[in-house]
Design an enzyme around this catalytic site. Structure first.
Site, PDB file in Angstrom:
ATOM      1  N   ASN A  37       0.823  -1.220   0.000  1.00 56.22           N
ATOM      2  CA  ASN A  37       0.000   0.000   0.000  1.00 56.22           C
ATOM      3  C   ASN A  37       0.856   1.268   0.000  1.00 56.22           C
ATOM      4  O   ASN A  37       0.356   2.361   0.253  1.00 56.22           O
ATOM      5  CB  ASN A  37      -0.893   0.021   1.252  1.00 56.22           C
ATOM      6  CG  ASN A  37      -1.910  -1.094   1.224  1.00 56.22           C
ATOM      7  OD1 ASN A  37      -2.506  -1.371   0.195  1.00 56.22           O
ATOM      8  ND2 ASN A  37      -2.107  -1.748   2.363  1.00 56.22           N
ATOM      9  N   GLU A 167     -16.441   3.664   2.521  1.00 51.60           N
ATOM     10  CA  GLU A 167     -15.026   3.967   2.270  1.00 51.60           C
ATOM     11  C   GLU A 167     -14.983   4.863   1.037  1.00 51.60           C
ATOM     12  O   GLU A 167     -15.755   4.637   0.097  1.00 51.60           O
ATOM     13  CB  GLU A 167     -14.244   2.679   1.985  1.00 51.60           C
ATOM     14  CG  GLU A 167     -14.093   1.812   3.209  1.00 51.60           C
ATOM     15  CD  GLU A 167     -13.417   0.468   2.930  1.00 51.60           C
ATOM     16  OE1 GLU A 167     -12.672   0.339   1.949  1.00 51.60           O
ATOM     17  OE2 GLU A 167     -13.648  -0.456   3.720  1.00 51.60           O
ATOM     18  N   SER A 171     -11.074  -0.811  -0.419  1.00 52.79           N
ATOM     19  CA  SER A 171      -9.747  -1.414  -0.283  1.00 52.79           C
ATOM     20  C   SER A 171      -9.532  -2.615  -1.193  1.00 52.79           C
ATOM     21  O   SER A 171      -8.411  -2.884  -1.604  1.00 52.79           O
ATOM     22  CB  SER A 171      -9.510  -1.838   1.164  1.00 52.79           C
ATOM     23  OG  SER A 171     -10.447  -2.814   1.550  1.00 52.79           O
ATOM     24  N   ASP A 196     -14.338   6.294   5.681  1.00 51.86           N
ATOM     25  CA  ASP A 196     -12.997   5.742   5.853  1.00 51.86           C
ATOM     26  C   ASP A 196     -12.184   6.138   4.615  1.00 51.86           C
ATOM     27  O   ASP A 196     -12.502   5.724   3.497  1.00 51.86           O
ATOM     28  CB  ASP A 196     -13.119   4.219   5.993  1.00 51.86           C
ATOM     29  CG  ASP A 196     -11.780   3.510   6.098  1.00 51.86           C
ATOM     30  OD1 ASP A 196     -10.759   4.082   5.685  1.00 51.86           O
ATOM     31  OD2 ASP A 196     -11.764   2.370   6.582  1.00 51.86           O
ATOM     32  N   HIS A 199      -7.546   4.470   1.846  1.00 50.88           N
ATOM     33  CA  HIS A 199      -6.848   4.324   0.565  1.00 50.88           C
ATOM     34  C   HIS A 199      -6.900   5.582  -0.301  1.00 50.88           C
ATOM     35  O   HIS A 199      -6.403   5.586  -1.426  1.00 50.88           O
ATOM     36  CB  HIS A 199      -7.388   3.107  -0.195  1.00 50.88           C
ATOM     37  CG  HIS A 199      -7.068   1.835   0.521  1.00 50.88           C
ATOM     38  ND1 HIS A 199      -5.870   1.186   0.385  1.00 50.88           N
ATOM     39  CD2 HIS A 199      -7.772   1.146   1.449  1.00 50.88           C
ATOM     40  CE1 HIS A 199      -5.853   0.123   1.169  1.00 50.88           C
ATOM     41  NE2 HIS A 199      -6.994   0.070   1.833  1.00 50.88           N
ATOM     42  N   LYS A 230      -0.522   3.640   4.845  1.00 53.62           N
ATOM     43  CA  LYS A 230      -0.561   3.277   3.419  1.00 53.62           C
ATOM     44  C   LYS A 230       0.248   4.319   2.639  1.00 53.62           C
ATOM     45  O   LYS A 230       1.463   4.334   2.768  1.00 53.62           O
ATOM     46  CB  LYS A 230      -2.020   3.124   2.991  1.00 53.62           C
ATOM     47  CG  LYS A 230      -2.709   2.075   3.902  1.00 53.62           C
ATOM     48  CD  LYS A 230      -4.093   1.750   3.549  1.00 53.62           C
ATOM     49  CE  LYS A 230      -4.800   0.986   4.653  1.00 53.62           C
ATOM     50  NZ  LYS A 230      -4.223  -0.309   5.016  1.00 53.62           N
TER      51      LYS A 230
END
Ligand SMILES: Cc1ncc(COP(=O)(O)O)c(C=O)c1O
Length: 376
Positions: A37, A167, A171, A196, A199, A230
Site C-alpha cells: 500500500n 469507504e 480497499s 474511511d 486508501h 498506506k
C-alpha cells in the site's frame, strides 16, 4: 497446554488448510512491488527519512515509548500540535490521533452509535468497521455496494439516530463511493456520514488530502478516518471530526482510552510525511498515468475480469482460492509480486489478484505485468 485446547487449535488450522485458505507469514525479497500500500513510495523515501531523523533530533528524543495512554502519561505538546496541524491540513474542526486505522474504525463505530440507533453500511466496508459495529450496541444493516436506491430504502426504514458508513476508495475493489450522492441522501434523512479514507489519504485531493476534501464535503461528515500506514508511509490514523466529537471519543472510545499512545518517532513520521506531501504532486500524476497505461493493456482481452477502478488498486477476479493462488504464483515467477486475496477475506467467487500501482513502478514494469497477465 491443555490437550483439549491444543486439539481445538489444530482442528481449526486443519479446517483452514482443507478449505485452502490457511494464512501464513512469508518474507519475499527481490520481486517488483505490485502489492504493497506504499502508493507514493514514501515508506522507502530517503529524503523523507532524513527529514524525520532531523525532526527527532531537533525536538530531542526524551522517551523512546510514549509511556502510557494519552489520558495518563502518554500526552505531550507534540501530539497536541500535530492534531492541530492535521485538523487544519484536512479542513476539519478538530482531530484525534489514534494508534491505527483499525483502532479508529473500531473505536468510533463501537462508541458513537448507541442502542436504538441505526448504522447503514456499504457491504464492502473493512473488517475494522464490522468489528466496531459488532461490539457496539446499535442496529446495523448493509446496503449493496454503491447502491444508492438500496441506501435510500434503508434510510427510510431505519429508526433512531442514523449513521451511514462508507469507504471513499474501497480497499479490495479500488472503486470510489459516490460520495456526493451519499452526502445528499444523508442530508435528506438527517443521517451522519462516516467515511474511511484509508486508501484515499495521500493519493487523492489537493496534496493528498483525500476524496472528501477533493469533493469539498468536509462539512457533510460526522467523522472521517484517515490512515497513515498506506500512502503516507508511516503508521497510525486520525479521526477528523468536531471538537465535541473529539471530546466524546476521549471519554468513550476504548482503543483510545485503554491503549498506549503512539510514540514520538511515529508522530514525527506522521508530521514529516504530511509536510512532504506538498512535493509529491509528480508522484500522484505518475500513478494516474500508470493506472491509465495498465487499464489500456486489457482493452482487447474480454476474458479478463478487471474490476472498474480509477485508483491505484486494480483487482482481477479469479474465482476459487486454489485458482487465484496459482494465478498469483505464475505472475510471481516472472519477478512481479502480486498477492492473491482469497475467501474469507473476500466473498466466495470474488477471489482476486489485488494489484497496487505505485509512483515508483516504471512503465516497462507495468507493461510486463499486463503482458504476463494477458498470457495466462
Ligand atoms: C479501508 C481500510 N480501513 C482501515 C484499515 C486499517 O488501517 P490500519 O492498517 O492503519 O490499521 C485498512 C487496512 O487494511 C483498510 O484497508
Amino acid at each position: 497446554m491443555s490437550h483439549s485446547i491444543q486439539q481445538y487449535i489444530q482442528g481449526k488450522l486443519k479446517q483452514r488448510k482443507e478449505e485452502n485458505n490457511f494464512r501464513s507469514l512469508r518474507i519475499v525479497k527481490g520481486l517488483i512491488d505490485f502489492y504493497s500500500n506504499d502508493y507514493l513510495g514514501l515508506a522507502r523515501n530517503i529524503k523523507l527519512r532524513q527529514r524525520i531523523e532531523l525532526e527527532l533530533a531537533v525536538n530531542g528524543l526524551e522517551y523512546i515509548g510514549s509511556t502510557g495512554s494519552r489520558l495518563l502519561s502518554g500526552n505531550n505538546e507534540y501530539a497536541e500540535s500535530l492534531e492541530k496541524f492535521l485538523a487544519e491540513f484536512y479542513g476539519s474542526e478538530s482531530a484525534l490521533l489514534i494508534n491505527s486505522g483499525f483502532d479508529a474504525n473500531y473505536g468510533l463505530l463501537s462508541a458513537l452509535p448507541y442502542r436504538g440507533d441505526a448504522i447503514i453500511y456499504d457491504e464492502l466496508v473493512h473488517a475494522s468497521i464490522h468489528d466496531g459495529m459488532r461490539s457496539g450496541k446499535a442496529n446495523s444493516v448493509s446496503f449493496a455496494h454503491n447502491n444508492l436506491v438500496e441506501l435510500e430504502e434503508r434510510l427510510t426504514s431505519s429508526v433512531g439516530l442514523k449513521y451511514v458508513v462508507v469507504e471513499s476508495v474501497y480497499s479490495m475493489d479500488g472503486d470510489f463511493a459516490p460520495l456526493k450522492e451519499i452526502a445528499a441522501l444523508c442530508k435528506k434523512y438527517d443521517a451522519g456520514l462516516i467515511v474511511d479514507e484509508a486508501h484515499a489519504t495521500g493519493v487523492f485531493g489537493k496534496a493528498g488530502r483525500g476524496r472528501i476534501a477533493e469533493l469539498q464535503l468536509e462539512k457533510n461528515c460526522v467523522a472521517r478516518v484517515n490512515t497513515f500506514g498506506k500512502a503516507m508511509g508511516a503508521h497510525g490514523a486520525v479521526i477528523l471530526c468536531s471538537e465535541d466529537l473529539k471530546n466524546f471519543l476521549i471519554n468513550y472510545c476504548r482503543p483510545f482510552i485503554f491503549s498506549t499512545a503512539l510514540p514520538f518517532h511515529s508522530l514525527a513520521a506522521i508530521r514529516c510525511a504530511h509536510e512532504y506531501l506538498q512535493v509529491t504532486e509528480e508522484r500522484r500524476e505518475k500513478i494516474f498515468q500508470l493506472i491509465a497505461l495498465f487499464k489500456k493493456q486489457f482493452r482487447h482481452n474480454p476474458k479478463l475480469s478487471l474490476i472498474e477502478s480509477s485508483s491505484p488498486i486494480q483487482s482481477i477476479l479469479v474465482a476459487g482460492n486454489e485458482n487465484v493462488k496459482q494465478f498469483a504464483q505464475q505472475i510471481q515467477q516472472s519477478g512481479l509480486d502480486v498477492r492473491p486475496i482469497v475467501y474469507p477475506t473476500v466473498a466466495k467467487g470474488k477471489e482476486r489478484i489485488r494489484i497496487c500501482l505505485h509512483s515508483f513502478n516504471t512503465e516497462e514494469e507495468v507493461i510486463k505485468l499486463a503482458t504476463v497477465i494477458n498470457s495466462l
